[in-house]
Design a protein around this motif. Structure first.
Motif, PDB file in Angstrom:
ATOM      1  N   LEU A  96      21.360 -18.390  34.510  1.00  0.00           N
ATOM      2  CA  LEU A  96      20.075 -18.043  35.425  1.00  0.00           C
ATOM      3  C   LEU A  96      21.063 -16.240  36.235  1.00  0.00           C
ATOM      4  O   LEU A  96      19.667 -15.573  36.762  1.00  0.00           O
ATOM      5  N   LYS A  97      21.362 -16.712  36.229  1.00  0.00           N
ATOM      6  CA  LYS A  97      22.238 -14.840  36.796  1.00  0.00           C
ATOM      7  C   LYS A  97      22.257 -13.696  35.557  1.00  0.00           C
ATOM      8  O   LYS A  97      22.044 -12.385  36.593  1.00  0.00           O
ATOM      9  N   ALA A  98      21.670 -13.969  34.696  1.00  0.00           N
ATOM     10  CA  ALA A  98      21.235 -13.027  33.379  1.00  0.00           C
ATOM     11  C   ALA A  98      19.974 -12.644  33.336  1.00  0.00           C
ATOM     12  O   ALA A  98      18.981 -12.142  33.274  1.00  0.00           O
ATOM     13  N   THR A  99      19.583 -14.375  33.407  1.00  0.00           N
ATOM     14  CA  THR A  99      17.389 -14.308  32.898  1.00  0.00           C
ATOM     15  C   THR A  99      16.863 -13.431  34.067  1.00  0.00           C
ATOM     16  O   THR A  99      16.238 -12.669  33.902  1.00  0.00           O
ATOM     17  N   ASP A 100      17.657 -14.038  35.628  1.00  0.00           N
ATOM     18  CA  ASP A 100      16.983 -13.070  36.401  1.00  0.00           C
ATOM     19  C   ASP A 100      17.265 -12.459  37.511  1.00  0.00           C
ATOM     20  O   ASP A 100      16.836 -12.312  38.635  1.00  0.00           O
ATOM     21  N   LEU A 101      18.363 -11.575  36.305  1.00  0.00           N
ATOM     22  CA  LEU A 101      18.439 -10.415  37.075  1.00  0.00           C
ATOM     23  C   LEU A 101      17.688  -9.093  37.574  1.00  0.00           C
ATOM     24  O   LEU A 101      16.853  -8.609  36.651  1.00  0.00           O
ATOM     25  N   THR A 102      18.345  -8.099  38.297  1.00  0.00           N
ATOM     26  CA  THR A 102      17.100  -7.290  39.125  1.00  0.00           C
ATOM     27  C   THR A 102      17.884  -5.823  38.267  1.00  0.00           C
ATOM     28  O   THR A 102      18.946  -5.942  37.619  1.00  0.00           O
ATOM     29  N   VAL A 103      17.541  -4.980  38.616  1.00  0.00           N
ATOM     30  CA  VAL A 103      17.691  -3.567  37.827  1.00  0.00           C
ATOM     31  C   VAL A 103      18.809  -3.544  38.067  1.00  0.00           C
ATOM     32  O   VAL A 103      19.275  -3.107  37.791  1.00  0.00           O
ATOM     33  N   ALA A 104      18.632  -3.855  39.621  1.00  0.00           N
ATOM     34  CA  ALA A 104      20.327  -3.403  39.895  1.00  0.00           C
ATOM     35  C   ALA A 104      21.924  -4.095  39.960  1.00  0.00           C
ATOM     36  O   ALA A 104      22.124  -3.790  39.716  1.00  0.00           O
ATOM     37  N   ALA A 105      21.196  -5.278  39.090  1.00  0.00           N
ATOM     38  CA  ALA A 105      21.905  -5.818  38.271  1.00  0.00           C
ATOM     39  C   ALA A 105      23.577  -6.623  39.116  1.00  0.00           C
ATOM     40  O   ALA A 105      24.826  -6.929  39.409  1.00  0.00           O
ATOM     41  N   ASN A 106      22.452  -6.754  40.556  1.00  0.00           N
ATOM     42  CA  ASN A 106      23.930  -7.461  41.205  1.00  0.00           C
ATOM     43  C   ASN A 106      22.841  -8.331  42.273  1.00  0.00           C
ATOM     44  O   ASN A 106      23.616  -9.588  43.417  1.00  0.00           O
ATOM     45  N   GLU A 107      21.632  -8.374  41.784  1.00  0.00           N
ATOM     46  CA  GLU A 107      20.415  -9.737  42.609  1.00  0.00           C
ATOM     47  C   GLU A 107      19.805 -10.086  41.520  1.00  0.00           C
ATOM     48  O   GLU A 107      20.086 -10.102  40.451  1.00  0.00           O
ATOM     49  N   VAL A 108      19.565 -11.270  41.126  1.00  0.00           N
ATOM     50  CA  VAL A 108      18.388 -12.379  41.310  1.00  0.00           C
ATOM     51  C   VAL A 108      16.734 -12.415  42.066  1.00  0.00           C
ATOM     52  O   VAL A 108      17.123 -12.234  43.206  1.00  0.00           O
ATOM     53  N   TYR A 109      15.689 -12.562  41.166  1.00  0.00           N
ATOM     54  CA  TYR A 109      14.916 -13.045  41.639  1.00  0.00           C
ATOM     55  C   TYR A 109      14.392 -14.620  42.241  1.00  0.00           C
ATOM     56  O   TYR A 109      15.322 -14.739  41.710  1.00  0.00           O
ATOM     57  N   LEU A 110      13.716 -14.419  43.308  1.00  0.00           N
ATOM     58  CA  LEU A 110      13.635 -15.665  44.153  1.00  0.00           C
ATOM     59  C   LEU A 110      12.200 -15.934  43.627  1.00  0.00           C
ATOM     60  O   LEU A 110      11.190 -15.638  44.357  1.00  0.00           O
ATOM     61  N   LEU A 111      12.371 -17.124  42.753  1.00  0.00           N
ATOM     62  CA  LEU A 111      10.628 -17.835  42.932  1.00  0.00           C
ATOM     63  C   LEU A 111      10.202 -18.315  43.854  1.00  0.00           C
ATOM     64  O   LEU A 111      11.238 -18.581  44.801  1.00  0.00           O
ATOM     65  N   TYR A 112       8.965 -18.371  44.526  1.00  0.00           N
ATOM     66  CA  TYR A 112       7.821 -18.002  45.638  1.00  0.00           C
ATOM     67  C   TYR A 112       8.144 -17.211  46.606  1.00  0.00           C
ATOM     68  O   TYR A 112       8.027 -16.882  47.755  1.00  0.00           O
ATOM     69  N   GLY A 113       9.385 -15.865  46.868  1.00  0.00           N
ATOM     70  CA  GLY A 113      10.186 -14.880  47.328  1.00  0.00           C
ATOM     71  C   GLY A 113       8.392 -14.403  47.668  1.00  0.00           C
ATOM     72  O   GLY A 113       8.167 -13.987  46.400  1.00  0.00           O
ATOM     73  N   GLU A 114       8.807 -13.408  48.653  1.00  0.00           N
ATOM     74  CA  GLU A 114       7.712 -11.954  49.073  1.00  0.00           C
ATOM     75  C   GLU A 114       8.287 -11.102  48.514  1.00  0.00           C
ATOM     76  O   GLU A 114       9.098 -10.839  49.483  1.00  0.00           O
ATOM     77  N   LYS A 115       7.976 -10.376  48.423  1.00  0.00           N
ATOM     78  CA  LYS A 115       8.176  -9.041  47.815  1.00  0.00           C
ATOM     79  C   LYS A 115       7.942  -7.725  49.241  1.00  0.00           C
ATOM     80  O   LYS A 115       6.835  -8.108  49.982  1.00  0.00           O
ATOM     81  N   GLY A 116       9.347  -7.447  49.225  1.00  0.00           N
ATOM     82  CA  GLY A 116       9.384  -6.833  50.803  1.00  0.00           C
ATOM     83  C   GLY A 116      10.515  -7.082  51.873  1.00  0.00           C
ATOM     84  O   GLY A 116      10.717  -6.900  52.517  1.00  0.00           O
TER      85      GLY A 116
END
Length: 295
Positions: A96-116
């Protein structure tokens, strides 16, 4: 919420430059070497599929012009056959640290999260190494809730409990609040609704395509009717039309493409989610609103 789309075709590109959750535009302009097939919808309309070279060998042997029942069976058999490597539950942290990695490559996206949102249980991203079971950490969300499978996912050896195609990083508290609630109609941000849990405008297409994949891969264990509420499809009593609606309304994102490419690696899982490759396959199989034809 609609987002601008970014076209990315090669898995290596994803892993080298990261991704955004922004939606991608339909892919067009394939070369003459791509394979073209013609299918017919339930309204007897011809649909042309031009299979991209990047996935041509994967779908080799699938006749997309056959009946919807045969096509569903064939795609299901392919998805099972290509699932060549079975992950352990502990492997998922690394994956999951690879599949859901953000552009910055130091975070992952959180499902159900709210942008911003940067903090709290509805945060959009979190540090990739902030995983675990405590507050302000992320854990492994089974979008197909484990207790809703027949049998329960953790009580079988089918591989569904560890299948990374439906497991996403999610805030520990927000994941717990969802629990095993069924997916239901809503609008706006994710959260509790009258009939269950709404994944959010940002994520409803992702969730729908994951549920469709689980039905193909585990056709008796992971029925859509067990995990979503709404009108039953007139072609398949196990299909819920709400999932087809979400699949059509929320186009494939670059994050979904990144996940699909990574998980298709033979040493990860080896199989693909066909509904990320082409959401229109759901329309071909079960009807409903016309989904994006990416082929």
């Amino acid at each position: 919420m609609r987002k601008n789309l970014v076209v990315i075709l090669l898995a290596s590109v994803f892993l080298s430059c990261g991704c955004t959750k922004n939606k991608t535009q339909p892919i067009t302009g394939f070369s003459q070497e791509n394979t073209t097939q013609t299918s017919t919808t339930e309204e007897n309309q011809s649909v042309h599929y031009t299979i991209p070279k990047t996935v041509q060998s994967y779908y080799n042997g699938i006749d997309f012009s056959t009946s919807n029942a045969s096509l569903q069976k064939d795609l299901g058999a392919l998805t099972i056959q290509k699932h060549s490597h079975y992950l352990t539950y502990n492997d998922l942290w690394h994956v999951l640290k690879a599949t859901d990695l953000t552009v910055a490559a130091n975070e992952v996206y959180l499902l159900y999260g709210e942008k911003g949102l940067l903090k709290g249980k509805q945060a959009y991203t979190r540090g990739k190494n902030q995983n675990g079971g405590r507050q302000n950490q992320w854990n492994r969300e089974h979008t197909y809730a484990r207790s809703l499978g027949t049998p329960k996912l953790e009580q079988s050896s089918s591989g569904a409990n560890e299948d990374a195609h439906h497991i996403r990083p999610a805030d520990v508290q927000w994941n717990a609040q969802r629990g095993n609630k069924k997916f239901a109609q809503g609008s706006g941000s994710a959260g509790d609704v009258k009939d269950g849990w709404y994944p959010g405008d940002e994520w409803k297409g992702d969730v729908a395509r994951m549920m469709l994949y689980m039905y193909l891969r585990y056709p008796t264990q992971c029925l859509p009717s067990n995990v979503a509420v709404g009108e039953i499809n007139n072609k398949d009593q196990h299909m819920i039309n709400l999932l087809l609606q979400w699949n059509a309304e929320d186009p494939v994102s670059s994050l979904e493409i990144q996940r699909n490419e990574y998980l298709s690696k033979p040493d990860v899982q080896g199989n693909r989610n066909p509904f990320i490759d082409n959401p229109h396959l759901a329309t071909l199989l079960w009807g409903g609103p016309e989904a994006e034809n990416r082929w």
